[in-house]
Motif scaffolding. Structure first.
Motif, mmCIF file in Angstrom:
data_model
loop_
_atom_site.group_PDB
_atom_site.id
_atom_site.type_symbol
_atom_site.label_atom_id
_atom_site.label_comp_id
_atom_site.label_asym_id
_atom_site.label_seq_id
_atom_site.Cartn_x
_atom_site.Cartn_y
_atom_site.Cartn_z
ATOM 1 N N ILE A 124 11.219 7.399 -6.537
ATOM 2 C CA ILE A 124 10.367 8.299 -7.626
ATOM 3 C C ILE A 124 11.038 9.710 -7.636
ATOM 4 O O ILE A 124 11.225 10.060 -8.660
ATOM 5 C CB ILE A 124 9.011 8.095 -7.061
ATOM 6 C CG1 ILE A 124 8.655 6.731 -7.239
ATOM 7 C CG2 ILE A 124 8.344 8.974 -8.375
ATOM 8 C CD1 ILE A 124 6.913 6.569 -6.772
ATOM 9 N N PHE A 146 2.750 0.308 3.792
ATOM 10 C CA PHE A 146 4.026 -0.092 4.204
ATOM 11 C C PHE A 146 4.373 0.974 5.600
ATOM 12 O O PHE A 146 5.072 0.615 6.366
ATOM 13 C CB PHE A 146 5.110 0.284 3.230
ATOM 14 C CG PHE A 146 5.055 -0.953 2.302
ATOM 15 C CD1 PHE A 146 5.448 -2.184 2.740
ATOM 16 C CD2 PHE A 146 4.590 -0.738 0.716
ATOM 17 C CE1 PHE A 146 5.518 -3.311 1.590
ATOM 18 C CE2 PHE A 146 4.540 -1.994 0.184
ATOM 19 C CZ PHE A 146 4.863 -3.118 0.505
ATOM 20 N N ASN A 200 14.944 -5.027 -5.499
ATOM 21 C CA ASN A 200 14.346 -6.604 -5.240
ATOM 22 C C ASN A 200 12.805 -6.546 -4.744
ATOM 23 O O ASN A 200 12.584 -5.698 -3.982
ATOM 24 C CB ASN A 200 14.982 -7.310 -4.223
ATOM 25 C CG ASN A 200 14.993 -8.537 -4.141
ATOM 26 O OD1 ASN A 200 15.261 -9.262 -5.046
ATOM 27 N ND2 ASN A 200 14.439 -9.241 -2.980
ATOM 28 N N TYR A 201 11.958 -7.136 -5.900
ATOM 29 C CA TYR A 201 10.449 -6.984 -5.420
ATOM 30 C C TYR A 201 10.158 -5.399 -5.079
ATOM 31 O O TYR A 201 9.398 -5.299 -4.141
ATOM 32 C CB TYR A 201 10.218 -7.770 -3.926
ATOM 33 C CG TYR A 201 9.019 -8.134 -3.682
ATOM 34 C CD1 TYR A 201 7.878 -8.030 -4.596
ATOM 35 C CD2 TYR A 201 8.699 -8.901 -2.640
ATOM 36 C CE1 TYR A 201 6.521 -8.334 -4.017
ATOM 37 C CE2 TYR A 201 7.471 -9.372 -2.069
ATOM 38 C CZ TYR A 201 6.456 -8.960 -3.007
ATOM 39 O OH TYR A 201 5.086 -9.265 -2.608
ATOM 40 N N PHE A 202 10.604 -4.870 -6.063
ATOM 41 C CA PHE A 202 10.474 -3.332 -5.897
ATOM 42 C C PHE A 202 9.624 -2.609 -6.844
ATOM 43 O O PHE A 202 8.627 -1.803 -6.537
ATOM 44 C CB PHE A 202 11.761 -2.542 -5.609
ATOM 45 C CG PHE A 202 11.577 -1.267 -5.523
ATOM 46 C CD1 PHE A 202 11.179 -0.564 -4.273
ATOM 47 C CD2 PHE A 202 11.769 -0.426 -6.732
ATOM 48 C CE1 PHE A 202 11.034 0.810 -4.159
ATOM 49 C CE2 PHE A 202 11.790 1.161 -6.541
ATOM 50 C CZ PHE A 202 11.397 1.658 -5.289
ATOM 51 N N PHE A 247 15.379 7.206 1.064
ATOM 52 C CA PHE A 247 15.382 7.572 -0.512
ATOM 53 C C PHE A 247 14.268 7.241 -0.898
ATOM 54 O O PHE A 247 13.732 5.849 -1.130
ATOM 55 C CB PHE A 247 16.497 6.746 -0.989
ATOM 56 C CG PHE A 247 16.730 7.158 -2.418
ATOM 57 C CD1 PHE A 247 17.488 8.496 -2.704
ATOM 58 C CD2 PHE A 247 16.336 6.253 -3.439
ATOM 59 C CE1 PHE A 247 17.661 8.891 -4.086
ATOM 60 C CE2 PHE A 247 16.567 6.554 -4.806
ATOM 61 C CZ PHE A 247 17.341 7.954 -5.119
ATOM 62 N N SER A 302 13.640 -12.971 -0.924
ATOM 63 C CA SER A 302 14.886 -12.498 -0.082
ATOM 64 C C SER A 302 15.621 -13.563 0.725
ATOM 65 O O SER A 302 15.726 -13.581 1.966
ATOM 66 C CB SER A 302 14.408 -11.441 0.765
ATOM 67 O OG SER A 302 14.003 -10.455 0.141
ATOM 68 N N ASN A 307 11.448 1.444 9.248
ATOM 69 C CA ASN A 307 12.315 0.392 8.705
ATOM 70 C C ASN A 307 13.727 0.851 8.742
ATOM 71 O O ASN A 307 14.711 0.064 9.294
ATOM 72 C CB ASN A 307 12.047 0.185 7.208
ATOM 73 C CG ASN A 307 10.597 -0.473 6.950
ATOM 74 O OD1 ASN A 307 9.823 -0.676 7.951
ATOM 75 N ND2 ASN A 307 10.209 -0.446 5.492
ATOM 76 N N ILE A 360 11.300 4.437 2.338
ATOM 77 C CA ILE A 360 10.639 5.569 2.506
ATOM 78 C C ILE A 360 9.987 5.315 4.002
ATOM 79 O O ILE A 360 9.410 6.434 4.308
ATOM 80 C CB ILE A 360 9.815 5.948 1.482
ATOM 81 C CG1 ILE A 360 8.699 4.554 1.148
ATOM 82 C CG2 ILE A 360 10.331 6.402 0.308
ATOM 83 C CD1 ILE A 360 7.464 5.018 0.678
ATOM 84 N N VAL A 361 10.491 4.405 4.351
ATOM 85 C CA VAL A 361 9.538 4.144 6.040
ATOM 86 C C VAL A 361 10.614 4.369 7.241
ATOM 87 O O VAL A 361 11.502 3.524 6.995
ATOM 88 C CB VAL A 361 9.069 2.854 5.752
ATOM 89 C CG1 VAL A 361 8.416 2.667 7.252
ATOM 90 C CG2 VAL A 361 7.731 2.619 4.846
ATOM 91 N N ALA A 416 14.274 -1.363 0.665
ATOM 92 C CA ALA A 416 14.770 -2.649 1.310
ATOM 93 C C ALA A 416 14.010 -3.332 2.354
ATOM 94 O O ALA A 416 14.143 -4.446 2.769
ATOM 95 C CB ALA A 416 16.233 -2.206 2.208
ATOM 96 N N GLY A 417 13.022 -2.554 2.770
ATOM 97 C CA GLY A 417 11.846 -3.183 3.507
ATOM 98 C C GLY A 417 12.313 -3.729 4.983
ATOM 99 O O GLY A 417 12.356 -3.210 6.010
#
Ligand SMILES: C[S@@+](CC[C@H](N)C(=O)[O-])C[C@H]1O[C@@H](n2cnc3c(N)ncnc32)[C@H](O)[C@@H]1O
Length: 520
Positions: free
Chosen positions: A147, A27, A175-177, A144, A46, A120, A116-117, A82-83
């Protein structure tokens, strides 16, 4: 002759395996390209219909808070991982609309896009379609790590949220997380619990491979060894495992230790608890967790496994909360509301919304209909396609997929049908959130409007295309044809000149040069 094997990792506890770091690395390396290039799928989870479902649940939750008199303090909605940001856009659009329609007093809220990216986060912060929400103070961005994260620094407002700061419950969206963060894996047999370990190998030299390739090429070998007690420090987690020991036999079972730790950390941020809305491929019924063989890793750029929502639900109950999980069987696109709230049973509007928008008919059902649509698309008529688009809440990914058939069936249509199709396309565009992907939706819609004889509208959409992708020879060509149809001769000539200057080798402009401007 035995082929050479490269061992990358030996007998490592599943949750500590290198695969999780590779996933993070993937990612981090890809940023928004992971979705822009269509490598990691997101249309299923999404889309606009999913956004509407979330918005209905959130709105009901806000109304429940209002019923309790909690209308002044802001409610923070934190989206984990959130990607690409597309879900947030859909949620915000639908939520704003619901608020306008009902015009009831609900607490103010602020949606936080987190990941975390860094790339993004930059994408979210600079995205033109989000600017209006930043200005209104209803959107923010934060790094954020779900973990480890115990506080949230909002980059737009500068506010720092520390443990116990929030006076409203925190609403988290996963979502899809949960399928993307480390999970524990146990093997249950004869009422005994074993830890699962993995050995990772490849048949080619891994030194030459990046995270994406490694994830694709890795072969797993699973080993088990009896677990030492206590397995966890947290007694509630041990209780849940003990329950499984009685309930399941001969099965591999994912246990979302890190996901549950994340819930605990999030809950600490508020004086009023936490509600999580989560959707993923997963299971919530115990019989689905039975007799599960060695798990298969699903790779699509990144990798994922199925989510054990049963464990999330049980954890919630053990902490005195409520979990809303699908009441009927489904095809495993699960949507869960995990309510770790004081007096969570009293959130009646949220529960009713869950009944209506998940249990009566929800994203999992819609996904089934979408598959049916693709299977029968070649036979579908205009109104049937429009009906599906309406059911999707005008989702742009569905629109792009049905477009070839839409072009076929809109060749000879009535005035009313043209108008209906025009409305459908405007609404689809309104729900579209660009990732600057390869498909140029604005250009496609412009082409459809041109074919329908709506030249002014076609010009608007070609302009939207320019705004996103810049000038292209095809866009020039189509715009010039619109000017021709509209008898805007001055614009026709001026644009043709600009087009030829920018793209002198584009042969189709010769045709335009020969058009007769005096024709009636
Ligand atoms: C499968 S993608 C899902 C993206 C988006 N939520 C969706 O529904 O398509 C997982 C996302 O979680 C992020 N992620 C991975 N590990 C994370 C962690 N520990 N904390 C927060 N985000 C994380 C990744 O960067 C990626 O954006």
């Amino acid at each position: 002759m035995e082929s050479k094997r490269f061992e990358i990792e030996t007998h490592t506890l599943f949750s500590k395996s290198l695969i999780w770091q590779l996933n993070r690395d993937y990612f981090n390396a890809q940023g928004v390209d992971a979705w822009r290039k269509g490598v990691v799928p997101h249309q299923l989870t999404s889309n606009s219909m999913v956004g509407k479902t979330y918005a209905e649940l959130i709105f009901a939750f806000l109304k429940d808070l209002a019923d309790k008199g909690q209308v002044l303090e802001k409610v923070y909605i934190l989206e984990l991982g959130a990607g690409h940001g597309r879900l947030a856009f859909h949620i915000l659009k639908h939520l704003e609309r619901l608020k306008e329609q009902e015009n009831v007093v609900v607490p103010p809220c602020c949606y936080i896009l987190s990941d975390i990216v860094e790339e993004n986060l930059k994408f979210f912060y600079s995205h033109p379609q989000f600017q209006v929400y930043y200005k209104k103070g209803i959107l923010d961005v934060a790094y954020f790590d779900a973990i480890e994260g115990k506080e949230i620094l909002l980059r737009h407002s500068g506010l720092k949220i520390l443990p116990k700061d929030l006076k409203q419950p925190l609403l988290a969206i996963a979502n899809y997380f949960f399928d993307s963060i480390p999970s524990d894996l146990f093997y249950f047999k004869d009422k005994k619990i074993s830890n699962c370990f993995v050995t990772l190998e490849t048949s080619e030299d891994p030194k030459e491979m990046d995270a994406e390739l490694l994830l694709k090429k890795i072969d797993f070998n699973f080993q088990t060894a009896p677990a030492a007690y206590p397995i966890y420090q947290d007694t509630i987690l041990n209780e849940i495992l003990e329950d499984y020991r009685e309930l399941v036999f001969d099965t591999y079972l994912f246990f979302p230790h890190k996901g549950l730790q994340c819930l605990q950390n999030l809950k600490q941020l508020s004086q009023q608890g936490l509600m999580v809305i989560s959707m993923d491929k997963g299971f919530h019924e115990i019989h689905d967790l039975e007799n599960t063989k060695i798990p298969e890793m699903i790779t699509h750029g990144s990798m994922s496994f199925w989510v054990n929502y049963h464990a999330f639900g049980t954890y919630c109950k053990k902490l005195g909360g409520t979990s809303l999980l699908p009441s009927s069987s489904n095809f495993h696109l699960e949507l869960a509301c995990l309510m770790l709230l004081p007096d969570s049973e009293s959130f009646t509007k949220t529960k009713i919304a869950y009944e209506r928008f998940v249990n009566d008919f929800g994203p999992d059902d819609f996904n089934g209909l979408k598959r049916f649509t693709y299977k029968h698309l070649a036979k579908m008529e205009l109104l049937e396609i429009i009906n599906m688009l309406r059911l999707s809440s005008y989702d742009s990914s569905l629109f792009v997929n049905v477009l070839p058939q839409l072009k076929q069936v809109s060749q000879h249509i009535s005035f009313n049908e043209r108008t209906r199709l025009a409305q459908t396309m405007h609404k689809t565009w309104d729900m579209y959130f660009t990732l600057y992907e390869y498909e140029d939706l604005a250009f496609e819609i412009g082409g459809m409007f041109y074919a329908l004889g709506f030249y002014e509208e076609a010009l608007d959409y070609f302009q939207f295309s320019i705004n996103l992708y810049g000038h292209t020879p095809d866009e020039y060509y189509n715009r010039i044809l619109c000017y021709y149809q509209l008898r805007k001769d001055a614009l026709f000539l001026k644009t043709l000149e600009a087009a030829i200057t920018s793209f002198p080798d584009y042969k189709k402009f010769d045709y335009l040069k020969n058009l007769d401007l005096t024709a009636v």
